[in-house]
Design a protein around this motif. Structure first.
Motif, PDB file in Angstrom:
ATOM      1  N   GLY A  91       0.801  -1.218   0.000  1.00  0.00           N
ATOM      2  CA  GLY A  91       0.000   0.000   0.000  1.00  0.00           C
ATOM      3  C   GLY A  91       0.836   1.271   0.000  1.00  0.00           C
ATOM      4  N   PHE A  92       2.133   1.157   0.253  1.00  0.00           N
ATOM      5  CA  PHE A  92       3.016   2.320   0.196  1.00  0.00           C
ATOM      6  C   PHE A  92       3.216   2.747  -1.244  1.00  0.00           C
ATOM      7  CE2 PHE A  92       5.948   1.993   4.215  1.00  0.00           C
ATOM      8  CZ  PHE A  92       4.840   2.073   5.034  1.00  0.00           C
ATOM      9  N   THR A  93       3.419   4.036  -1.442  1.00  0.00           N
ATOM     10  CA  THR A  93       3.883   4.470  -2.757  1.00  0.00           C
ATOM     11  C   THR A  93       5.387   4.196  -2.841  1.00  0.00           C
ATOM     12  OG1 THR A  93       4.459   6.688  -2.016  1.00  0.00           O
ATOM     13  CG2 THR A  93       2.185   6.351  -2.794  1.00  0.00           C
ATOM     14  N   GLY A 128       9.063   9.426 -12.369  1.00  0.00           N
ATOM     15  CA  GLY A 128       7.670   9.561 -12.802  1.00  0.00           C
ATOM     16  C   GLY A 128       6.705   8.640 -12.075  1.00  0.00           C
ATOM     17  N   GLN A 129       7.250   7.652 -11.360  1.00  0.00           N
ATOM     18  CA  GLN A 129       6.389   6.660 -10.697  1.00  0.00           C
ATOM     19  C   GLN A 129       6.350   6.855  -9.187  1.00  0.00           C
ATOM     20  OE1 GLN A 129       5.196   4.621 -13.072  1.00  0.00           O
ATOM     21  NE2 GLN A 129       6.636   5.455 -14.585  1.00  0.00           N
ATOM     22  N   ARG A 130       6.930   7.924  -8.688  1.00  0.00           N
ATOM     23  CA  ARG A 130       7.113   8.044  -7.242  1.00  0.00           C
ATOM     24  C   ARG A 130       5.819   7.997  -6.446  1.00  0.00           C
ATOM     25  NH1 ARG A 130       9.992  13.479  -6.025  1.00  0.00           N
ATOM     26  NH2 ARG A 130       8.611  13.726  -4.248  1.00  0.00           N
ATOM     27  N   GLY A 131       4.729   8.470  -7.041  1.00  0.00           N
ATOM     28  CA  GLY A 131       3.461   8.493  -6.321  1.00  0.00           C
ATOM     29  C   GLY A 131       2.605   7.255  -6.536  1.00  0.00           C
ATOM     30  N   ARG A 132       3.104   6.299  -7.318  1.00  0.00           N
ATOM     31  CA  ARG A 132       2.297   5.095  -7.558  1.00  0.00           C
ATOM     32  C   ARG A 132       2.507   4.067  -6.454  1.00  0.00           C
ATOM     33  NH1 ARG A 132       3.109   2.888 -13.448  1.00  0.00           N
ATOM     34  NH2 ARG A 132       1.403   1.532 -12.804  1.00  0.00           N
ATOM     35  N   ARG A 133       1.449   3.334  -6.138  1.00  0.00           N
ATOM     36  CA  ARG A 133       1.560   2.334  -5.078  1.00  0.00           C
ATOM     37  C   ARG A 133       2.327   1.115  -5.588  1.00  0.00           C
ATOM     38  NH1 ARG A 133      -0.820   4.614  -1.116  1.00  0.00           N
ATOM     39  NH2 ARG A 133      -2.523   6.018  -1.628  1.00  0.00           N
ATOM     40  N   ILE A 134       3.082   0.507  -4.657  1.00  0.00           N
ATOM     41  CA  ILE A 134       3.905  -0.655  -5.012  1.00  0.00           C
ATOM     42  C   ILE A 134       3.055  -1.730  -5.690  1.00  0.00           C
ATOM     43  CG2 ILE A 134       5.380  -2.483  -4.076  1.00  0.00           C
ATOM     44  CD1 ILE A 134       6.751   0.007  -3.356  1.00  0.00           C
ATOM     45  N   ARG A 135       1.850  -1.936  -5.189  1.00  0.00           N
ATOM     46  CA  ARG A 135       1.018  -3.021  -5.728  1.00  0.00           C
ATOM     47  C   ARG A 135       0.662  -2.782  -7.194  1.00  0.00           C
ATOM     48  NH1 ARG A 135      -3.380  -0.487  -2.758  1.00  0.00           N
ATOM     49  NH2 ARG A 135      -3.104  -1.838  -0.975  1.00  0.00           N
ATOM     50  N   GLY A 140       9.572  -5.486 -12.650  1.00  0.00           N
ATOM     51  CA  GLY A 140      10.820  -4.772 -12.924  1.00  0.00           C
ATOM     52  C   GLY A 140      10.867  -3.439 -12.191  1.00  0.00           C
ATOM     53  N   MET A 141       9.725  -2.769 -12.132  1.00  0.00           N
ATOM     54  CA  MET A 141       9.670  -1.480 -11.422  1.00  0.00           C
ATOM     55  C   MET A 141       9.833  -1.680  -9.923  1.00  0.00           C
ATOM     56  SD  MET A 141       6.781   0.769 -13.278  1.00  0.00           S
ATOM     57  CE  MET A 141       6.941   1.265 -14.995  1.00  0.00           C
ATOM     58  N   ARG A 142       9.208  -2.718  -9.389  1.00  0.00           N
ATOM     59  CA  ARG A 142       9.369  -3.007  -7.948  1.00  0.00           C
ATOM     60  C   ARG A 142      10.826  -3.258  -7.615  1.00  0.00           C
ATOM     61  NH1 ARG A 142       4.344  -6.929  -6.177  1.00  0.00           N
ATOM     62  NH2 ARG A 142       2.812  -5.648  -7.251  1.00  0.00           N
ATOM     63  N   GLN A 143      11.493  -3.992  -8.500  1.00  0.00           N
ATOM     64  CA  GLN A 143      12.903  -4.294  -8.266  1.00  0.00           C
ATOM     65  C   GLN A 143      13.719  -3.004  -8.244  1.00  0.00           C
ATOM     66  OE1 GLN A 143      13.707  -6.821  -7.021  1.00  0.00           O
ATOM     67  NE2 GLN A 143      15.450  -7.897  -7.848  1.00  0.00           N
TER      68      GLN A 143
END
Ligand code: ADP
Ligand code: ADP
Length: 226
Positions: A91-93, A128-135, A140-143
């Motif tokens: 749930g974290f960004t 550009g993805q800083r505000g998106r939630r991890i889920r 590849g982005m999570r990594q």
């Protein structure tokens, strides 16, 4: 100069000997820890990252002795660790997760820390993805979020546990480019079970099998040796 020097490391999980009399020296640049599943790679990386004490043996990391609390603290401040399971809170960004890890690393000044979080997200191409939630992020982005967290505080040594596992071939190539860039000006120790990855990325290699070091040298020497 040596970045890590390990001598006679031994670790058992109950009756399983995970590491037996492991000695190696890590120098500047990118070093691959190569070995099949069960070789003891994760165990060794956790010991280097001071997350697990060895049963026997001695270790120096960035000139510090992790046997003392002051030594562990000094190591943890200068080391970035990318575990196999980074313990994401889905749930974290991206920003919140990296910020949370930066707090654990005792980057206490809020303004400076937030600047640092922005810097490392930028370094891995995730501004550009800083505000998106991890889920909501791809594997590849999570990594890359986990890598950004490891980079917070500009560590002298990066320890990466099978950083490209689970990525598709294209993500893997992009991730390798990022790692190659990060290896400039700091030391990197990464584990892998792919010889090909070591050949592509590493200046040195340590081969681990059955909890024992089987080879230590350059990838070219390993190729000649095999
Ligand atoms: P690798 O990362 O190379 O796959 P590991 O360090 O994870 O190797 O594991 C080395 C050995 O220790 C394996 O035989 C594994 O099954 C065993 N092992 C790892 N973690 C534990 C644990 N928490 N409890 C018991 N055995 C473990
Ligand atoms: P602390 O906050 O005091 O560092 P941790 O719970 O994080 O405590 O660490 C637990 C244990 O980690 C300590 O008891 C210590 O023995 C140990 N430790 C970790 N890495 C090493 C190492 N390389 N050599 C010896 N002890 C270690």
């Amino acid at each position: 100069t040596s970045v890590v020097h390990a001598s006679g490391l031994t670790l058992r999980y109950g009756r399983t000997a995970a590491l037996t009399d492991v000695s190696f020296t890590l120098y500047d640049g990118v070093t691959g820890l190569l070995g099949p599943n069960g070789a003891g790679k994760t165990t060794l990386l956790r010991i280097v990252a001071t997350a697990l004490p060895p049963d026997q043996g001695t270790l120096s990391v960035l000139g510090n002795d992790p046997r003392t609390p002051a030594g562990r603290l000094a190591v943890r401040r200068r080391l970035g660790y990318l575990p196999q399971d980074p313990g994401f809170h889905p749930g974290f960004t991206a920003f919140e997760f990296v910020d949370y890890v930066a707090i654990l690393k005792e980057l206490t000044d809020r303004r400076a820390r937030h600047q640092e979080v922005s810097r490392v997200l930028d370094a891995v191409g995730l501004s550009g993805q800083r505000g998106r939630r991890i889920r909501a992020l791809s594997g590849g982005m999570r990594q890359r979020v986990a890598l950004a967290a490891a980079l917070a505080g500009d560590p002298d040594l990066l320890v990466l546990d099978e950083p490209t596992v689970g990525l598709d071939p294209e993500q893997r190539l992009r991730f390798r480019e990022v790692i190659a860039e990060l290896g400039e000006g700091r030391s990197v120790l990464l584990s892998t079970h792919q010889t090909e990855e070591v050949m592509a990325l590493c200046q040195r290699v340590v081969v681990l099998d059955g909890g024992t070091v089987r080879f230590e040298g350059t990838p070219a020497d390993l190729a000649a040796h095999a």
